[in-house]
Design an enzyme around this catalytic site. Structure first.
Site, PDB file in Angstrom:
ATOM      1  N   ASP A  27      74.113  85.520  55.021  1.00 50.18           N
ATOM      2  CA  ASP A  27      74.487  86.916  55.282  1.00 50.18           C
ATOM      3  C   ASP A  27      74.841  87.152  56.756  1.00 50.18           C
ATOM      4  O   ASP A  27      74.194  86.615  57.646  1.00 50.18           O
ATOM      5  CB  ASP A  27      73.251  87.768  54.903  1.00 50.18           C
ATOM      6  CG  ASP A  27      73.573  89.223  54.774  1.00 50.18           C
ATOM      7  OD1 ASP A  27      74.693  89.614  55.106  1.00 50.18           O
ATOM      8  OD2 ASP A  27      72.681  89.970  54.323  1.00 50.18           O
ATOM      9  N   ASP A  70      74.831  86.514  45.959  1.00 50.08           N
ATOM     10  CA  ASP A  70      73.560  87.234  46.053  1.00 50.08           C
ATOM     11  C   ASP A  70      73.671  88.623  45.411  1.00 50.08           C
ATOM     12  O   ASP A  70      74.766  89.111  45.120  1.00 50.08           O
ATOM     13  CB  ASP A  70      73.206  87.354  47.543  1.00 50.08           C
ATOM     14  CG  ASP A  70      71.721  87.553  47.792  1.00 50.08           C
ATOM     15  OD1 ASP A  70      70.979  87.798  46.831  1.00 50.08           O
ATOM     16  OD2 ASP A  70      71.305  87.482  48.967  1.00 50.08           O
ATOM     17  N   ASN A  96      71.089  92.184  45.837  1.00 55.11           N
ATOM     18  CA  ASN A  96      69.811  92.501  46.461  1.00 55.11           C
ATOM     19  C   ASN A  96      69.184  93.846  46.157  1.00 55.11           C
ATOM     20  O   ASN A  96      68.460  94.384  46.992  1.00 55.11           O
ATOM     21  CB  ASN A  96      69.956  92.352  47.979  1.00 55.11           C
ATOM     22  CG  ASN A  96      69.917  90.895  48.377  1.00 55.11           C
ATOM     23  OD1 ASN A  96      68.976  90.178  48.043  1.00 55.11           O
ATOM     24  ND2 ASN A  96      70.948  90.442  49.049  1.00 55.11           N
ATOM     25  N   ASP A 135      62.704  84.176  47.121  1.00 59.27           N
ATOM     26  CA  ASP A 135      62.746  84.335  48.582  1.00 59.27           C
ATOM     27  C   ASP A 135      61.451  83.859  49.209  1.00 59.27           C
ATOM     28  O   ASP A 135      61.348  83.781  50.431  1.00 59.27           O
ATOM     29  CB  ASP A 135      62.965  85.810  48.942  1.00 59.27           C
ATOM     30  CG  ASP A 135      64.440  86.129  49.088  1.00 59.27           C
ATOM     31  OD1 ASP A 135      65.257  85.193  49.062  1.00 59.27           O
ATOM     32  OD2 ASP A 135      64.779  87.317  49.231  1.00 59.27           O
TER      33      ASP A 135
HETATM   34  C1  DGJ Z   1      68.356  87.620  49.784  1.00 53.47           C
HETATM   35  C2  DGJ Z   1      68.416  86.146  49.579  1.00 53.47           C
HETATM   36  O1  DGJ Z   1      67.495  85.749  48.622  1.00 53.47           O
HETATM   37  C3  DGJ Z   1      68.168  85.443  50.901  1.00 53.47           C
HETATM   38  O2  DGJ Z   1      68.119  84.069  50.717  1.00 53.47           O
HETATM   39  C4  DGJ Z   1      69.262  85.831  51.844  1.00 53.47           C
HETATM   40  O3  DGJ Z   1      70.488  85.348  51.381  1.00 53.47           O
HETATM   41  C5  DGJ Z   1      69.294  87.332  51.999  1.00 53.47           C
HETATM   42  N1  DGJ Z   1      69.364  87.995  50.742  1.00 53.47           N
HETATM   43  C6  DGJ Z   1      70.463  87.745  52.864  1.00 53.47           C
HETATM   44  O4  DGJ Z   1      70.617  89.092  52.906  1.00 53.47           O
END
Ligand code: DGJ
Length: 706
Positions: free
Chosen positions: A352, A461, A463, A530
């Site tokens: 990122d 990704d 999130n 993570d």
């Molecule tokens: C969540 C991912 O699981 C991490 O490894 C990383 O890529 C972050 N996002 C970056 O924002």
């Protein structure tokens, strides 16, 4: 093999070691007969007169019948598989109309599914509304596995209020459910719950399969353990809202059903349109949870995951996320690449922060143009190539920051309820993938980067969960939003992943928040969590292995003290646990000593030597980390080679030796870390691993058949 026994109007579906049987009863309903260990095709059955198609009420209470496709409203009061609404009439009465057996399973329109062979397609018709329901059953000659899904073609306009993929009624017994539950950074912990009268449900309403509950459910007998006893496993090839439900009702039998979550769901089906449910994968094992897991692993490796990727050497990455987070520039990245030289690490992944005005997680998401002020991308790529490494890049295509050009240009492109401020999560909104113009934009923006730079690897990704289950463009059909989002996502994968066959794609959703078979149909591996702490990972990887193969789990060695929980383990322990999957590194290599870098190069060599086992071998879970000892064995299909990795969590002074009992060995002798031992001695006397002093220490044992 699929057999139709005409005189009984019965179907015997035979996968390896397993029989699944049902019949058409005298009323034209599908009565489930059996699912379990392989039996003959001679279940004694009443010889009902064949269903003659005459419209009449059921001649017995359906509540007492084991049903293949239960519906509410015609005397079955248990959980149903489908709920349809024809203009206020919520009673649908589907009866058998015919069947066909095809040699190759048809694909499911717009949705991922396993590649399958022989398939039985049962057609049922609802005569009042002339609606057709097709039930699909696929068998496997080499696996104790079965696939099921349903397709509805409306004869009249209707609303689908529930669209589950399968239903199964099991005889009375002492059952327990096993689910994989948790949270972000604590994904897929095994929870076992006795089932009693009433309803038990594992589900997600988050718009993603979720870290909280995985779309996996096992139903086992009370005495079932890793190697013994009946285990029924159910998994959905789906990445969004799901429900897996069990119910014990008045007769004490167990109903298991599941598919799309019907909470906040309904779907308008116009006359002539067809709706397909996601695919459900059903496994039966009489060899406990271990047998069930090995069937899922083989099924997904051989019939779901891209065959060009699943067994071949994976990129061994160095990812800069935990090394730099957003604080990087061209020089820092090149320095990490330089530090990886000679270690055997073969891919550098820029995470990122390389695009738009993204210097933290508050801005820039959605703007997929390189931020030249931060990074000279061509230079970094050239540097990686010059160091003999491939290059990978991070994307989060489904999301947008409020502070971004994309959001400023198209504030209406997010999931939102008109007039209401949408919930923010990680300072970002969810793009409305139900809309074609949004998907077109994403395909163009991501493809543009992939086609302009020599990129070998993508980390995709995602999130945040979905909130505001509303796409204003859908008007009154708002309850279709989450499922349409997932259909839109699969459409994106088809158009980005499938059109870039030379790029290796890894899935990710804040780590393991969307770890499911739907994603695995497009991505051979998924960032498992993570949480990169080795001890925490023993729980996560152990739980994940209940359903998903080790090769699907992306696992990195990170720095100590660990960034998520502050724990410190040796580099060896971190490497040993990260080797139980698709391994990689995620720390600032420039900060390591030359002896640590040397250790990494040995780890990489060791990993390459064992990767065939990891990708193709059979897994035996020898000891649950809950006990204080984690141990996993991976043995080659021919039994010639095995590796056991164990971690003792807390070192207890003056404790007796810890013993491991390997499984699945072939008769004869094995060298165990160089010492010759007979199979029986290994299996019954056991192995006594010598752990290094201290907490969270690991041992690996290598077994070679003589
Ligand atoms: C969540 C991912 O699981 C991490 O490894 C990383 O890529 C972050 N996002 C970056 O924002």
């Amino acid at each position: 093999m699929i057999f139709y026994k005409k005189e009984q109007q019965a179907f015997y579906l035979e996968s390896k070691g397993v029989t699944y049987a049902f019949r058409v009863d005298g009323d034209g309903f599908l009565e489930h007969l059996y699912f379990g260990k392989s039996i003959g095709r001679d279940i004694p059955l009443p010889s009902d007169p064949a269903w003659d198609g005459t419209e009449r009420a059921p001649s017995r209470s359906l509540n007492e019948v084991r049903l293949e496709c239960p519906l509410y409203g015609r005397s079955d009061f248990r959980e149903c598989m489908l709920a349809l609404d024809f203009g206020g009439v919520r009673v649908a009465d589907f009866r058998y109309e015919g069947h066909e057996i095809v040699p190759v399973k048809p694909t499911i329109q717009g949705m991922p599914s396993l590649r399958g062979g022989e398939t039985l397609i049962i057609s049922l018709r609802e005569r009042v509304h002339n609606t057709v329901l097709k039930l699909f059953y696929t068998v496997f000659e080499d696996l104790p596995m079965l696939l099921r899904h349903a397709e509805i073609t409306a004869g009249d306009d209707c609303k689908i209020d529930r669209a589950f993929s399968f239903s199964l009624d099991l005889p009375r017994g002492d059952y327990e459910s096993i689910t994989l539950v948790g949270a972000h950074m604590r994904e897929r912990r095994i929870v076992r719950t006795p089932l009693s009268h009433g309803i038990f449900k594992a589900d997600s309403k988050r718009g993603m399969s979720s870290a909280q509950t995985n779309p996996f459910l096992a139903v086992v007998k009370k005495n079932t353990d890793e190697e013994r006893g009946d285990a029924y496993g159910f998994n959905l090839v789906y990445s969004g809202d799901f429900a897996l439900v069990t119910q014990i009702e008045q007769n004490g039998e167990l109903r298991v059903t599941g598919g799309l979550n019907d909470f906040d769901f309904s779907w308008e089906l116009k006359k002539g349109e067809t709706f397909a449910t996601p695919e459900a994968v059903l496994v039966y094992s009489d060899r406990g949870l271990g047998g069930m897991s090995r069937a899922f692993h083989d099924g997904y490796r051989n019939y779901l995951i891209d065959q060009n990727r699943v067994f071949s050497a994976r990129p061994i990455v160095i990812n800069n996320w935990e090394a730099t987070y957003f604080d990087f520039n061209t020089e820092k990245l090149c320095a990490i690449i330089d530090a990886a030289r000679g270690t055997g690490i073969d891919t550098f992944v820029l995470d990122d922060g390389w695009f738009g005005v993204r210097r933290n997680d508050r801005a820039g998401l959605g703007d997929w143009t390189v931020n030249e002020d931060v990074v000279d991308l061509r230079k970094v790529i050239a540097h990686a190539h010059e160091a003999g490494m491939r290059f990978g890049l991070w994307f989060e295509p489904e999301m947008v920051n409020r502070d971004s050009n994309l959001y400023r240009a198209h504030p209406d492109w997010i999931l939102h309820a008109e007039g209401m401020e949408p919930c923010m999560s990680r300072h970002q909104y969810v793009l409305d993938l139900t809309r074609k113009e949004v998907r077109d934009h994403i395909v163009e923006a991501v493809s543009n980067v992939l086609d302009s730079y020599p990129i070998d690897y993508v980390k995709w990704d995602m999130n945040r969960p979905l909130t505001e289950n509303v796409s204003p463009s859908l008007g009154t059909r708002g309850k279709e939003t989450h499922h349409r989002y997932i259909l839109g996502l699969y459409n994106l994968f088809e158009r980005v992943v499938k059109t870039h066959p030379n790029v290796f794609f890894e899935g990710c959703a804040s780590g393991g928040c969307r770890f499911d078979a739907g994603i695995l149909a497009y991505f051979p591996q998924i960032w498992t969590s993570d949480n990169t702490d080795a001890y925490a990972r023993t729980f996560i990887q152990y739980g994940t292995s209940l359903c998903y193969p080790l090769s699907a789990m992306s696992c990195h060695v990170s720095a100590v003290p660990n960034h998520q929980c502050g724990r410190s383990e040796s580099l060896r322990a971190r490497g040993d646990i990260a080797h139980l999957g698709a391994t990689g590194y995620e720390l600032d290599l420039t900060k390591l000593s030359s002896s640590e870098r040397q250790e990494i190069s040995e780890q990489v060599k060791e990993y390459r030597a064992m990767s065939e086992l990891i990708f193709r071998g059979d897994v035996y879970r020898l000891s649950d980390p809950e006990s204080g000892l984690f141990a996993m064995e991976i043995i080659s299909k021919d039994g010639k080679e095995a590796v056991i990795t164990a971690m003792r969590s807390i070192y207890t002074v003056n404790e007796g030796p810890l013993r491991l009992f390997p499984k699945g060995l072939k008769d004869g002798e094995y060298e165990v870390n160089g010492v010759l031992m007979d199979k029986k001695t290994i299996e019954h006397y056991g192995l006594l691993p010598e752990f290094p002093f201290g907490d969270f220490a690991t041992v690996t044992l290598k077994l070679k058949k003589r």
